[in-house]
Design a protein around this motif. Structure first.
Motif, PDB file in Angstrom:
ATOM      1  N   TYR A 443       0.822  -1.204   0.000  1.00 34.92           N
ATOM      2  CA  TYR A 443       0.000   0.000   0.000  1.00 34.92           C
ATOM      3  C   TYR A 443       0.858   1.257   0.000  1.00 34.92           C
ATOM      4  O   TYR A 443       1.743   1.424   0.836  1.00 34.92           O
ATOM      5  N   THR A 452      -1.450  -1.859  11.595  1.00 32.24           N
ATOM      6  CA  THR A 452      -1.865  -2.437  10.312  1.00 32.24           C
ATOM      7  C   THR A 452      -2.626  -3.731  10.557  1.00 32.24           C
ATOM      8  O   THR A 452      -2.208  -4.595  11.330  1.00 32.24           O
ATOM      9  N   MET A 501      -9.653  -1.472   7.594  1.00 33.84           N
ATOM     10  CA  MET A 501      -8.759  -0.437   7.096  1.00 33.84           C
ATOM     11  C   MET A 501      -7.372  -1.027   6.837  1.00 33.84           C
ATOM     12  O   MET A 501      -7.091  -2.180   7.186  1.00 33.84           O
ATOM     13  N   ILE A 502      -6.497  -0.250   6.262  1.00 31.04           N
ATOM     14  CA  ILE A 502      -5.093  -0.656   6.138  1.00 31.04           C
ATOM     15  C   ILE A 502      -4.454  -0.619   7.519  1.00 31.04           C
ATOM     16  O   ILE A 502      -3.777  -1.562   7.947  1.00 31.04           O
ATOM     17  N   VAL A 508      -8.729   2.368   3.431  1.00 31.14           N
ATOM     18  CA  VAL A 508      -8.553   1.907   2.046  1.00 31.14           C
ATOM     19  C   VAL A 508      -9.178   2.980   1.163  1.00 31.14           C
ATOM     20  O   VAL A 508     -10.369   2.963   0.874  1.00 31.14           O
ATOM     21  N   ASP A 509      -8.356   3.939   0.737  1.00 29.87           N
ATOM     22  CA  ASP A 509      -8.873   5.108   0.023  1.00 29.87           C
ATOM     23  C   ASP A 509      -8.427   5.171  -1.431  1.00 29.87           C
ATOM     24  O   ASP A 509      -8.611   6.190  -2.093  1.00 29.87           O
ATOM     25  N   SER A 511      -7.599   2.337  -5.042  1.00 26.71           N
ATOM     26  CA  SER A 511      -7.585   0.979  -5.559  1.00 26.71           C
ATOM     27  C   SER A 511      -6.221   0.355  -5.313  1.00 26.71           C
ATOM     28  O   SER A 511      -5.181   1.002  -5.469  1.00 26.71           O
ATOM     29  N   HIS A 512      -6.245  -0.928  -4.941  1.00 29.88           N
ATOM     30  CA  HIS A 512      -5.035  -1.575  -4.429  1.00 29.88           C
ATOM     31  C   HIS A 512      -5.141  -3.072  -4.685  1.00 29.88           C
ATOM     32  O   HIS A 512      -6.166  -3.684  -4.392  1.00 29.88           O
ATOM     33  N   TYR A 515      -4.486  -7.974  -0.896  1.00 31.63           N
ATOM     34  CA  TYR A 515      -5.508  -8.123   0.146  1.00 31.63           C
ATOM     35  C   TYR A 515      -4.875  -8.327   1.519  1.00 31.63           C
ATOM     36  O   TYR A 515      -5.406  -9.035   2.376  1.00 31.63           O
ATOM     37  N   HIS A 517      -4.833  -6.431   4.014  1.00 29.18           N
ATOM     38  CA  HIS A 517      -5.669  -5.970   5.128  1.00 29.18           C
ATOM     39  C   HIS A 517      -6.791  -6.956   5.452  1.00 29.18           C
ATOM     40  O   HIS A 517      -7.496  -6.780   6.457  1.00 29.18           O
ATOM     41  N   SER A 541     -15.878  -5.316   3.328  1.00 27.21           N
ATOM     42  CA  SER A 541     -14.490  -4.968   3.021  1.00 27.21           C
ATOM     43  C   SER A 541     -14.083  -5.416   1.624  1.00 27.21           C
ATOM     44  O   SER A 541     -13.399  -4.693   0.892  1.00 27.21           O
ATOM     45  N   TRP A 545     -13.001  -3.022  -1.461  1.00 32.60           N
ATOM     46  CA  TRP A 545     -11.673  -3.253  -2.058  1.00 32.60           C
ATOM     47  C   TRP A 545     -11.774  -3.423  -3.568  1.00 32.60           C
ATOM     48  O   TRP A 545     -10.982  -2.860  -4.327  1.00 32.60           O
TER      49      TRP A 545
END
Length: 765
Positions: A443, A452, A501-502, A508-509, A511-512, A515, A517, A541, A545
């Motif tokens: 991330y 985390t 969240m991360i 998670v703000d 695109s990533h 997975y 998290h 979640s 995601w």
């Protein structure tokens, strides 16, 4: 051609009806596997379209380069790596101060077939059952048919050819040409400006020579030692049939030993002869495939699954190195090695449930050999990667029910990782333990964040597993209370309106692809899919995601991972739908390829398809939470499914059959002599056909106590007397889905420019 088909092997295995503890198998193995062969209706024109063979160490990728009118047999060997910073060792992995540039994979080279005529088209078939490739190269002067295989029990590769090329009515002979690979790090070759001041190119050109009818290519390395390829071509008396034997050997760090060893492999293969090589090779592969079985209605997905099982054995063997991103199928790449932050973990998942742990022991050796290096160098913000790697290590033994190895080998390592984590804990004002900033792959460019979820999940799993294993073995009684107190005091997983969240300071703000998290649910199961609140949190979640920014940064494993997450929650429809997106290559910027390999940019990444195979098995069998779960995530449209001898945690080989949407029977064999709980959908009762006691403990859940080696067959009715294992029938127009097809869209050239030596060795036939 008679040599293309072993009639004896077909007769031996045709329509086998074997009795497995009263389960009658009606699987026609050659026919069943044949429908999943990869078939090329047109010529593969790049690595990304190639056909592949291997024995877990050696391998070849087959594809053409039409602008040079050549057909490549690209040779690979997994342990051919550099060893800079470790001149006295085979590799410098695990040596302080060494990095990827020091122990990079190296390109061995290509054995190139150059026909006299111009290549027009080629047709190939990758025979999974016999682990060989058969093909025909059609030129404007005739045809060249070939068969290639990499004998599993021999350090050699074999290519048989027959040519019908004619020019002016006369036979003309194609040419074999050896094109050596560049023995410098391919990452540097792709990113020369970035590394030119820190990397010294290998100063040695390959030495190519011919002695006594054998050709040699000897490649010295900058750090010392060499690797070598030796080959010879046996020509029939009439001169139209040829058999090429080729071996690559790596005796690094020893000087001047590789060539002689490779020569001995070639001579041994010649003395054994094709028939003996073939017999031993086919016996190994036939036994391998029959160790377990899985069949279901989706033809394409079933083909993909069995191709991955083939790929596993083609890429990994007990006495070989740990599987990196390529296996023995070398490609020009900027990622020429092994990665710890997801790749190696996903790579080894399918070896467990598919019951092929015997060829995954190299993972255990990887951890054993590198653990002290990990503790010296990797206990900072990336500690979680190695804690996660220990989860795979633990799973290997847990699937065997091998508590002794968990105590002897896993617990000491786990304690040291847990102690490293403790140094990163600090109490907040409420008395809760928080984690200092650490990484959450990958991330925002490997930045660090507080608390985390990636590391909180790994730490929770680590401590819970330590407590459980120590209690079972009556070990570490002085530490158990301490670990439990940490668990009690550990901060909850950070969440917001979008789910997990991360970290506590990072939602998670964007695109990533990773997975990380979400590991708390899968694969660590520190969140409970059977708990409605946990399930609701994870579903929210996963949806966030995959949908944020329209999923623009998702990659292939984002889809295989989501499929496993949905499967763990019993959401079979969703699990299969997202897998269909992967198989249809609807995966954004990444590439799912027609040969079932996977690439990001021009870089092959082997773990993603293998993790897809793991997810597919999870639709039919899961064993987390001390329960064997039968058909836990079957989609509504699948009414017939069967599996045999898949492996469950605790050391159980499990088989089951579903017809018309009903589970007909379940068979469980105990390898370790432990009790188990089996969960079967829609069963009110379970009756034993072996006079073994079965206790109902909840709706659809039954407890069975088996001795080591004991087998039980369960049925929902006393009247069931027919126990048959069969494959699901597939429409003929759906089989052999993979491989290049005429008229279908093809990928652009997925290659970065790389130097090829002009120096070659040609041999006229």
């Amino acid at each position: 051609m008679k040599y293309l088909i072993n009639h004896f092997s077909l007769l031996l295995f045709l329509f086998s009806t074997t009795l497995f503890s009263q389960i009658k198998s009606q699987i026609n193995w050659p026919e069943f596997m044949g429908q999943h062969d990869l078939v090329w209706e047109d010529i593969p024109q790049q690595w990304a379209e190639g056909a592949f063979i291997g024995n877990g160490q050696l391998g070849m990728m087959l594809y053409a380069k039409l602008d040079e009118n050549r057909f490549n047999f690209h040779v690979g060997r997994q342990d051919v790596t550099d060893h800079r910073k470790a001149p006295s060792k085979k590799t410098s992995r695990g040596v302080d101060g060494a990095n990827l540039l020091d122990f990079s994979r190296l390109d061995i080279g290509k054995m190139v077939l150059r026909p006299v005529g111009k290549i027009k088209i080629a047709k190939l078939r990758q025979d999974l059952w016999n682990a060989e490739i058969r093909g025909t190269i059609i030129t404007d002067l005739g045809e060249i048919t070939f068969r290639a295989f990499t004998p599993y029990n021999d350090n050699v590769q074999v290519i048989e050819t027959v040519s019908t090329e004619l020019k002016n009515g006369e036979n003309v002979n194609f040419v074999w040409e050896w094109m050596p690979g560049n023995a410098s790090c391919p990452r540097v070759l792709q990113m020369f400006e970035r590394y030119k001041d820190e990397y010294k190119m290998n100063p040695f050109e390959p030495e190519i020579k011919t002695e006594n009818g054998y050709q040699y290519c000897i490649q010295k390395l900058e750090a010392g030692g060499d690797y070598a390829t030796v080959w010879t071509n046996q020509i029939s008396k009439k001169g139209r049939k040829n058999t090429l034997y080729i071996s690559t050997e790596n005796k690094i760090p020893t000087e001047n030993a590789s060539a002689e060893t490779a020569l001995n492999h070639v001579k041994k293969a010649q003395n054994l002869g094709i028939k003996n090589l073939e017999k031993s090779h086919r016996n190994w592969w036939h036994n391998y495939f029959q160790k377990s079985f899985l069949s279901f209605p989706d033809t394409r997905m079933e083909s993909f699954y069995w191709i991955q099982l083939y790929k596993m054995a083609a890429c990994s063997r007990a006495d070989g190195p740990a599987l990196d991103l390529m296996g023995p199928f070398f490609k020009n790449t900027s990622w020429p090695g092994l990665w710890w932050n997801l790749n190696v973990q996903l790579t080894y998942w399918p070896f467990n449930t598919s019951n092929h742990q015997d060829i995954a022991i190299n993972y255990i050796k990887l951890i054993d050999d590198n653990f002290e290096w990990i503790m010296r160098n990797k206990t900072g913000k990336s500690l979680g990667d190695y804690g996660w790697a220990l989860h795979n290590y633990w799973l290997y033994f847990d699937y065997q029910g091998d508590q002794a190895s968990i105590v002897k080998k896993w617990i000491p390592k786990a304690i040291r990782i847990a102690e490293a984590y403790e140094k990163k804990l600090e109490r907040n004002a409420e008395g809760k333990l928080e984690l200092k900033p650490m990484g959450s792959p990958e991330y925002k460019g490997f930045k660090s964040f507080k608390n985390t979820n990636y590391n909180l999940a790994i730490l929770r799993w680590l401590l819970n597993a330590l407590v459980d294993s120590s209690k079972k073995s009556n070990q570490n009684q002085d530490k158990i209370q301490h670990w439990q107190q940490i668990l009690n005091d550990l901060i909850p997983y950070p969440v917001d309106e979008n789910g997990l969240m991360i970290g506590s300071d990072q939602p998670v703000d964007l695109s990533h692809r990773h997975y990380s998290h979400l590991l708390a649910l899968y694969p660590l199961f520190q969140l409970d899919p059977d708990n409605p609140k946990d399930k609701e949190l994870v579903v929210k979640s996963v949806l966030h995601w995959h949908n944020i920014e329209n999923g623009k940064a998702l990659a292939g494993y984002s889809f295989t991972g989501a499929s496993s997450l949905y499967a763990a929650m019993g959401m079979g429809n969703e699990a299969v739908n997202v897998m269909q997106d992967f198989l249809s290559a609807n995966i954004g910027r990444a590439h799912f390829l027609t040969n079932t390999f996977y690439m990001e940019g021009s870089n092959p990444v082997i773990e993603t398809p293998l993790s897809g195979a793991a997810a597919i098995m999870e639709y039919s069998l899961q064993s987390w939470g001390d329960k064997i779960r039968i058909f836990p995530a079957i989609p509504n449209q699948w009414k017939e499914v069967a599996f045999n001898d898949l492996l469950a945690q605790g050391g159980f080989e499990v088989s089951a059959s579903m017809t018309a949407g009903n589970v007909d029977w379940v068979k469980i064999k105990s390898l370790a002599g432990k009790p188990c709980v089996v969960k079967v959908p829609n069963w009110e009762h379970a009756f034993s056909k072996n006079n073994i006691s079965v206790k109902k403990i909840a709706n659809g859940e039954f407890k069975v106590d088996l001795k080591q080696g004991e087998t039980i067959i369960l049925t929902p009715s006393k009247n069931n007397k027919k126990f048959v294992l069969n494959s699901v029938e597939h429409p003929k127009n759906e089989v052999n889905y993979f491989g290049v097809k005429l008229g279908k869209p093809r990928k652009p050239l997925l290659e970065a420019p790389i130097l090829e030596y002009a120096k070659t060795e040609k041999q006229n036939e």
